[in-house]
Design a protein around this motif. Sequence first.
Motif, PDB file in Angstrom:
ATOM      1  N   ASP A  32      -7.168 163.116 -44.596  1.00  8.78           N
ATOM      2  CA  ASP A  32      -8.366 163.632 -43.945  1.00  8.78           C
ATOM      3  C   ASP A  32      -8.726 162.714 -42.782  1.00  8.78           C
ATOM      4  O   ASP A  32      -9.355 161.665 -42.954  1.00  8.78           O
ATOM      5  CB  ASP A  32      -9.524 163.724 -44.936  1.00  8.78           C
ATOM      6  CG  ASP A  32     -10.639 164.625 -44.436  1.00  8.78           C
ATOM      7  OD1 ASP A  32     -10.830 164.690 -43.199  1.00  8.78           O
ATOM      8  OD2 ASP A  32     -11.301 165.280 -45.258  1.00  8.78           O
ATOM      9  N   ARG A  34     -10.826 163.062 -40.387  1.00 12.00           N
ATOM     10  CA  ARG A  34     -12.259 162.926 -40.073  1.00 12.00           C
ATOM     11  C   ARG A  34     -12.958 161.945 -40.997  1.00 12.00           C
ATOM     12  O   ARG A  34     -14.078 161.527 -40.723  1.00 12.00           O
ATOM     13  CB  ARG A  34     -12.945 164.291 -40.107  1.00 12.00           C
ATOM     14  CG  ARG A  34     -12.501 165.184 -38.962  1.00 12.00           C
ATOM     15  CD  ARG A  34     -13.409 166.346 -38.717  1.00 12.00           C
ATOM     16  NE  ARG A  34     -13.068 167.018 -37.469  1.00 12.00           N
ATOM     17  CZ  ARG A  34     -13.927 167.684 -36.710  1.00 12.00           C
ATOM     18  NH1 ARG A  34     -15.192 167.774 -37.076  1.00 12.00           N
ATOM     19  NH2 ARG A  34     -13.550 168.259 -35.588  1.00 12.00           N
ATOM     20  N   LYS A  35     -12.286 161.553 -42.063  1.00 11.89           N
ATOM     21  CA  LYS A  35     -12.795 160.490 -42.918  1.00 11.89           C
ATOM     22  C   LYS A  35     -12.121 159.157 -42.609  1.00 11.89           C
ATOM     23  O   LYS A  35     -12.424 158.145 -43.256  1.00 11.89           O
ATOM     24  CB  LYS A  35     -12.559 160.844 -44.392  1.00 11.89           C
ATOM     25  CG  LYS A  35     -13.376 162.023 -44.892  1.00 11.89           C
ATOM     26  CD  LYS A  35     -13.096 162.281 -46.361  1.00 11.89           C
ATOM     27  CE  LYS A  35     -13.930 163.434 -46.898  1.00 11.89           C
ATOM     28  NZ  LYS A  35     -13.631 163.707 -48.334  1.00 11.89           N
ATOM     29  N   GLU A  37      -8.864 158.469 -43.019  1.00 14.56           N
ATOM     30  CA  GLU A  37      -7.807 158.102 -43.961  1.00 14.56           C
ATOM     31  C   GLU A  37      -6.502 157.733 -43.262  1.00 14.56           C
ATOM     32  O   GLU A  37      -5.655 157.049 -43.842  1.00 14.56           O
ATOM     33  CB  GLU A  37      -7.579 159.257 -44.943  1.00 14.56           C
ATOM     34  CG  GLU A  37      -8.755 159.462 -45.890  1.00 14.56           C
ATOM     35  CD  GLU A  37      -8.607 160.663 -46.800  1.00 14.56           C
ATOM     36  OE1 GLU A  37      -9.503 160.862 -47.668  1.00 14.56           O
ATOM     37  OE2 GLU A  37      -7.620 161.404 -46.672  1.00 14.56           O
ATOM     38  N   LYS A 208     -12.768 167.500 -44.308  1.00 14.75           N
ATOM     39  CA  LYS A 208     -14.078 167.352 -43.696  1.00 14.75           C
ATOM     40  C   LYS A 208     -14.133 168.106 -42.368  1.00 14.75           C
ATOM     41  O   LYS A 208     -13.194 168.049 -41.564  1.00 14.75           O
ATOM     42  CB  LYS A 208     -14.374 165.869 -43.473  1.00 14.75           C
ATOM     43  CG  LYS A 208     -15.759 165.593 -42.923  1.00 14.75           C
ATOM     44  CD  LYS A 208     -15.989 164.088 -42.792  1.00 14.75           C
ATOM     45  CE  LYS A 208     -17.370 163.801 -42.226  1.00 14.75           C
ATOM     46  NZ  LYS A 208     -17.605 162.343 -42.094  1.00 14.75           N
ATOM     47  N   GLU A 214     -19.313 158.911 -38.949  1.00 11.06           N
ATOM     48  CA  GLU A 214     -18.072 158.498 -39.603  1.00 11.06           C
ATOM     49  C   GLU A 214     -16.858 159.111 -38.902  1.00 11.06           C
ATOM     50  O   GLU A 214     -15.854 158.439 -38.651  1.00 11.06           O
ATOM     51  CB  GLU A 214     -18.084 158.918 -41.079  1.00 11.06           C
ATOM     52  CG  GLU A 214     -16.791 158.569 -41.815  1.00 11.06           C
ATOM     53  CD  GLU A 214     -16.716 159.188 -43.206  1.00 11.06           C
ATOM     54  OE1 GLU A 214     -16.278 158.486 -44.132  1.00 11.06           O
ATOM     55  OE2 GLU A 214     -17.077 160.384 -43.345  1.00 11.06           O
ATOM     56  N   THR A 215     -16.983 160.399 -38.562  1.00  7.45           N
ATOM     57  CA  THR A 215     -15.880 161.091 -37.903  1.00  7.45           C
ATOM     58  C   THR A 215     -15.655 160.553 -36.502  1.00  7.45           C
ATOM     59  O   THR A 215     -14.511 160.341 -36.075  1.00  7.45           O
ATOM     60  CB  THR A 215     -16.159 162.603 -37.862  1.00  7.45           C
ATOM     61  OG1 THR A 215     -16.272 163.078 -39.197  1.00  7.45           O
ATOM     62  CG2 THR A 215     -15.045 163.339 -37.146  1.00  7.45           C
ATOM     63  N   ALA A 218     -13.812 157.389 -36.677  1.00  2.07           N
ATOM     64  CA  ALA A 218     -12.415 157.559 -37.077  1.00  2.07           C
ATOM     65  C   ALA A 218     -11.566 158.139 -35.965  1.00  2.07           C
ATOM     66  O   ALA A 218     -10.422 157.724 -35.749  1.00  2.07           O
ATOM     67  CB  ALA A 218     -12.342 158.458 -38.312  1.00  2.07           C
TER      68      ALA A 218
END
Length: 230
Positions: A32, A34-35, A37, A208, A214-215, A218
Amino acid sequence: MIKFYYHPSPNPAKVALFLEESGLPYELVPVDTRKGEQHAPAFTAINPNAKTPALVDGDATVFDSNAILLYLAEKTGQFLPANTPEARAQMYSWLMFVATGIGPYAGQAVHFKHYAPEPKDYAVNRYDFEAWRHWNIVDAHLAQYRYMLGDNYTLVDMAVWGWARAVPFVLGADAWDKLPNVKRLFDEINSRPAAQRAEAIKARHTFKSELDDETRKALFPQNARLATGA
């Protein structure tokens, strides 16, 4: 078994299509983005560029979508043109055209049209122009041929399809009216059962969708440098 690191965006879609077309068994590993990862050490150990997709096949690790297509095509002997210098030259040329032209310029056009802060007129003009220029080249080529390499469906068509899925978002709602030959190829590939299975992959996991802080951190880490002045 192949491990396929996936996010529902254009570059992983190409690989998903090849895997579904070829019938190769694989394990899907969702990432993901947008998180954030893709920035985790476990993933950057596989893909130091911190981008999806990536593929692990035993001792082999491949982390660029076009390289993955070539790797899988050579592994299976499927969706390649004839093994002649002329045919392979066309394959490499068009595949790299997608890799170095379609993908980067479309991606930057999306960034500056939809996500970048003002002022951005110059950047939007540049990347929109270049995205259109590249897609117009593909459309003119497909006016002469059924597929990118002539009469046979190959990995190059899969590479084009991955980004063609995003054409209205990249270029605007009326873009298909101006790219009729790309649309023809896109519709033909969409009608294939493998493409429908590839599209359905994204429904297996919840990714997400919000564009929150947060996005932004990232996806656009360069903004953190601006904020800190580093």
